[in-house]
Design an enzyme around this catalytic site. Structure first.
Site, PDB file in Angstrom:
ATOM      1  N   TYR A   1       0.897  -1.295   0.114  1.00 47.08           N
ATOM      2  CA  TYR A   1       0.042  -0.080   0.095  1.00 47.08           C
ATOM      3  C   TYR A   1       0.653   1.318   0.055  1.00 47.08           C
ATOM      4  O   TYR A   1       1.636   1.291   1.064  1.00 47.08           O
ATOM      5  CB  TYR A   1      -0.884  -0.005   1.234  1.00 47.08           C
ATOM      6  CG  TYR A   1      -2.289  -0.120   0.686  1.00 47.08           C
ATOM      7  CD1 TYR A   1      -2.872   1.045   0.241  1.00 47.08           C
ATOM      8  CD2 TYR A   1      -3.057  -1.048   1.150  1.00 47.08           C
ATOM      9  CE1 TYR A   1      -3.908   1.022  -0.573  1.00 47.08           C
ATOM     10  CE2 TYR A   1      -4.266  -1.289   0.412  1.00 47.08           C
ATOM     11  CZ  TYR A   1      -5.005  -0.130  -0.109  1.00 47.08           C
ATOM     12  OH  TYR A   1      -6.238  -0.352  -0.588  1.00 47.08           O
TER      13      TYR A   1
ATOM     14  N   GLU B   1      -0.427   4.892  -0.716  1.00 46.63           N
ATOM     15  CA  GLU B   1      -1.000   5.882  -0.777  1.00 46.63           C
ATOM     16  C   GLU B   1      -0.295   7.372  -0.694  1.00 46.63           C
ATOM     17  O   GLU B   1       0.529   7.263   0.343  1.00 46.63           O
ATOM     18  CB  GLU B   1      -2.386   6.081   0.048  1.00 46.63           C
ATOM     19  CG  GLU B   1      -3.615   5.167  -0.288  1.00 46.63           C
ATOM     20  CD  GLU B   1      -4.577   5.053   0.589  1.00 46.63           C
ATOM     21  OE1 GLU B   1      -4.423   5.366   1.545  1.00 46.63           O
ATOM     22  OE2 GLU B   1      -5.738   4.745   0.074  1.00 46.63           O
TER      23      GLU B   1
ATOM     24  N   ASP C   1      -4.958  13.823 -25.576  1.00 47.48           N
ATOM     25  CA  ASP C   1      -4.952  12.517 -25.121  1.00 47.48           C
ATOM     26  C   ASP C   1      -4.008  11.739 -26.089  1.00 47.48           C
ATOM     27  O   ASP C   1      -4.732  11.107 -27.149  1.00 47.48           O
ATOM     28  CB  ASP C   1      -6.417  12.010 -25.036  1.00 47.48           C
ATOM     29  CG  ASP C   1      -6.535  10.411 -24.723  1.00 47.48           C
ATOM     30  OD1 ASP C   1      -5.722   9.879 -24.699  1.00 47.48           O
ATOM     31  OD2 ASP C   1      -7.863  10.271 -24.508  1.00 47.48           O
TER      32      ASP C   1
ATOM     33  N   THR D   1      -2.025   6.075 -22.335  1.00 51.77           N
ATOM     34  CA  THR D   1      -1.914   4.792 -21.666  1.00 51.77           C
ATOM     35  C   THR D   1      -0.563   4.147 -21.826  1.00 51.77           C
ATOM     36  O   THR D   1       0.069   4.527 -22.994  1.00 51.77           O
ATOM     37  CB  THR D   1      -2.910   3.675 -22.686  1.00 51.77           C
ATOM     38  OG1 THR D   1      -2.429   3.547 -23.835  1.00 51.77           O
ATOM     39  CG2 THR D   1      -4.365   4.618 -22.314  1.00 51.77           C
TER      40      THR D   1
ATOM     41  N   LYS E   1      -0.843   0.630 -25.155  1.00 52.88           N
ATOM     42  CA  LYS E   1      -1.057   0.483 -26.476  1.00 52.88           C
ATOM     43  C   LYS E   1       0.298   0.458 -27.179  1.00 52.88           C
ATOM     44  O   LYS E   1       1.281  -0.465 -27.343  1.00 52.88           O
ATOM     45  CB  LYS E   1      -1.919   1.504 -26.947  1.00 52.88           C
ATOM     46  CG  LYS E   1      -3.233   1.272 -26.127  1.00 52.88           C
ATOM     47  CD  LYS E   1      -4.327   2.480 -26.794  1.00 52.88           C
ATOM     48  CE  LYS E   1      -5.813   2.367 -25.764  1.00 52.88           C
ATOM     49  NZ  LYS E   1      -6.576   3.481 -25.741  1.00 52.88           N
TER      50      LYS E   1
ATOM     51  N   ARG F   1      -0.762  -2.549 -18.829  1.00 49.32           N
ATOM     52  CA  ARG F   1      -1.893  -1.670 -18.953  1.00 49.32           C
ATOM     53  C   ARG F   1      -2.016  -0.822 -17.742  1.00 49.32           C
ATOM     54  O   ARG F   1      -1.480  -1.090 -16.698  1.00 49.32           O
ATOM     55  CB  ARG F   1      -3.187  -2.791 -18.478  1.00 49.32           C
ATOM     56  CG  ARG F   1      -3.241  -3.886 -19.196  1.00 49.32           C
ATOM     57  CD  ARG F   1      -4.787  -4.394 -18.993  1.00 49.32           C
ATOM     58  NE  ARG F   1      -5.695  -3.767 -19.976  1.00 49.32           N
ATOM     59  CZ  ARG F   1      -5.643  -3.873 -21.272  1.00 49.32           C
ATOM     60  NH1 ARG F   1      -4.824  -4.490 -22.040  1.00 49.32           N
ATOM     61  NH2 ARG F   1      -6.210  -2.772 -21.810  1.00 49.32           N
TER      62      ARG F   1
HETATM   63  C1  LIG Z   1      -7.689   3.627 -24.898  1.00 50.98           C
HETATM   64  C2  LIG Z   1      -8.140   5.183 -24.891  1.00 50.98           C
HETATM   65  C3  LIG Z   1      -8.525   5.707 -23.583  1.00 50.98           C
HETATM   66  C4  LIG Z   1      -8.534   4.638 -22.425  1.00 50.98           C
HETATM   67  O1  LIG Z   1      -7.789   3.951 -21.909  1.00 50.98           O
HETATM   68  P1  LIG Z   1      -8.130   2.628 -20.932  1.00 50.98           P
HETATM   69  O2  LIG Z   1      -6.816   2.313 -20.565  1.00 50.98           O
HETATM   70  O3  LIG Z   1      -8.902   1.777 -21.799  1.00 50.98           O
HETATM   71  O4  LIG Z   1      -8.933   3.154 -19.788  1.00 50.98           O
HETATM   72  C5  LIG Z   1      -8.404   6.987 -23.363  1.00 50.98           C
HETATM   73  N1  LIG Z   1      -8.559   7.711 -24.573  1.00 50.98           N
HETATM   74  C6  LIG Z   1      -8.168   7.183 -25.756  1.00 50.98           C
HETATM   75  C7  LIG Z   1      -8.359   8.320 -26.972  1.00 50.98           C
HETATM   76  C8  LIG Z   1      -8.058   5.907 -26.018  1.00 50.98           C
HETATM   77  O5  LIG Z   1      -7.839   5.523 -27.367  1.00 50.98           O
END
Ligand SMILES: *Cc1c(COP(=O)(O)O)cnc(C)c1O
Length: 446
Positions: A71, A73, A222, A248, A251, A257
């Protein structure tokens, strides 16, 4: 995977992750056999889901580490519980590597996912009820960009921009910057969001910055999808241009993840407070250790070559699909994605049916709405394909051409189980030559 495949995988002696962790799972044959079957699925079918990748063994090992017990936090040096000396070390290391990789002043590596990173960014930058300008979901945006079913759409007043109309020469279906500017002038948003989940072109952050400055808005990029392409130098970086960059780690970046946020030093406090205690409790330090591993991997020269190859492979896949008479949204690709409009190939073929029959043929992808799709998000007229995973497995342009033709064959002969099975066999042979997790490190249970 057919039931026979699964049985073979479960009895075949391969265990899930390789290394010592597998032996430990021997005491739980039910879970062990599911993991073994999933490993087999990943190794014997083509992975074309644009948001997926194959992590390194080092990333898997860190994710499976004892830091899951801890933990933590708070933040390094400012934790609420004792015993955080190594959690502090690993999280500081992850932050240092993230800022070095992207040339950012500050990184927060605690978001559990891309969605959490986006929520935290909104929490840090705007107030409930404020207007946010973002891309429409059915034109390539993400649920967290204001979908009515998402908490984002219930909490903020989202106004949506889209893409330009389709053009016969492929020059359409680009982010409509004139519309972004017009809407920004009219709606005076507090925040403008760039970033997409299904879009095959480069997103230049600079025009968004100019529009945001003109109307006094903040700008969030994003980078969930292109983070790895940005880190690898294949796409322009929004760092230093956008006020906040979310992404993220799983990807194109090829880590575990998770999510992360980059910003300048003057926004660090607001962003950190939004993640914890604003949104999350204890961070996943085992995943943060794996993020640190992935950031280091993405800083190596090989990763530059990887990012460039991902883009070249997507272009090769696109060429092959065009020669099979598919129409591609936005006329092609400049990133890791190809968005296929199935209607020109076969007006009766839906994304849902295509995805299902491709699964049977061993080609894993997802259906996706295309801009102005007449069909629902559950049915759709399109497919989204991506090259990050199979590029990691070592596939090059030649294999992309093969995959394009196998994909077309499955869809053309979708009512002929033997033809689909024949493709499945060819896919299996192809995958055997490009194994993301070669048996060399997959130990048998003794
Ligand atoms: C995949 C994605 C997310 C979210 O990611 P998660 O890990 O699935 O919550 C947010 N914004 C965009 C543009 C994405 O392609």
């Amino acid at each position: 995977m057919t039931p026979t495949d699964r049985d073979a995988a479960r009895s075949g002696g391969h265990v899930a992750l390789g290394g010592s962790y597998d032996a430990a799972l021997a005491g739980d044959p039910e879970v062990a056999s599911i993991l073994a079957a999933e490993l087999d699925r990943q190794r014997t079918t083509v992975q074309l889901i644009a948001s997926e990748n194959f992590t390194s063994r080092a990333v898997l090992a860190a994710t499976a580490s004892v830091l899951t017990n801890k933990y933590s936090e708070g933040y390094p040096g400012r934790r609420y519980y004792g015993g955080n000396v190594y959690a502090d070390e690993v999280e500081s290391l992850a932050c240092d590597r993230a800022t070095a990789l992207f040339g950012a002043e500050h990184a927060n590596v605690q978001p559990h996912s891309g969605a959490s990173a986006n929520l935290a960014a909104y929490l840090a930058l705007v107030e409930p009820g404020d207007t946010i300008l973002a891309m429409r979901l059915d034109q390539g945006g993400h649920l967290t960009h204001g979908s009515p079913v998402s908490i984002t759409g219930k909490t903020y007043r989202f106004v949506a921009y889209g893409v330009t109309p389709a053009a016969p020469d492929g020059s359409g279906e680009r982010i409509d910057l004139d519309q972004v500017r017009d809407l920004a002038r009219r709606e005076r948003p507090r925040l403008i969001v760039a970033g997409t989940t299904a879009y095959s072109r480069i997103i230049d952050p600079r025009p968004f910055r100019e529009i945001a400055d003109e109307v006094g808005a903040l700008f969030m990029f994003d980078a969930a999808h292109p983070a790895g392409l940005i880190a690898g130098g294949a796409h322009p970086s929004p760092v230093g241009i956008a006020d906040v960059v979310t992404f993220t780690t799983h990807k194109t970046l090829r880590g575990p993840r998770g999510g992360a946020i980059l910003c300048s030093s003057d926004r660090a406090r607001a962003v950190d407070a939004a993640v914890f205690p604003g949104l999350q409790g204890g961070p996943l330090e085992h995943v943060i250790a794996a993020k640190a591993v992935a950031f280091a991997e993405a800083g190596r020269p090989e990763f530059k070559e990887y990012a460039a190859q991902v883009v070249r492979n997507a272009a090769a896949l696109a060429d092959s699909l065009v020669s099979e008479r598919f129409r591609l949204v936005a006329g092609g690709t400049e990133n890791h994605q190809v968005i296929v409009d199935l209607r020109a190939f076969d007006p009766d073929l839906t994304g849902k049916v295509a995805q299902e029959v491709l699964d049977r043929g061993g080609i894993t992808c997802n259906r996706n709405q295309i801009p102005d799709d007449p069909r629902s998000p559950f049915v759709t007229s399109g497919l989204r394909l991506g090259t990050p995973a199979e590029t990691t497995a070592g596939m090059l342009e030649a294999e992309m051409a093969v995959i394009g033709s196998l994909l077309a064959r499955v869809l053309r002969h979708r009512d002929d189980p033997e033809a689909v099975e024949a493709v499945r066999a060819e896919v299996r042979e192809l995958c055997a030559r490009f194994d993301p997790y070669p048996t060399a490190w997959v130990e048998s249970p003794s």
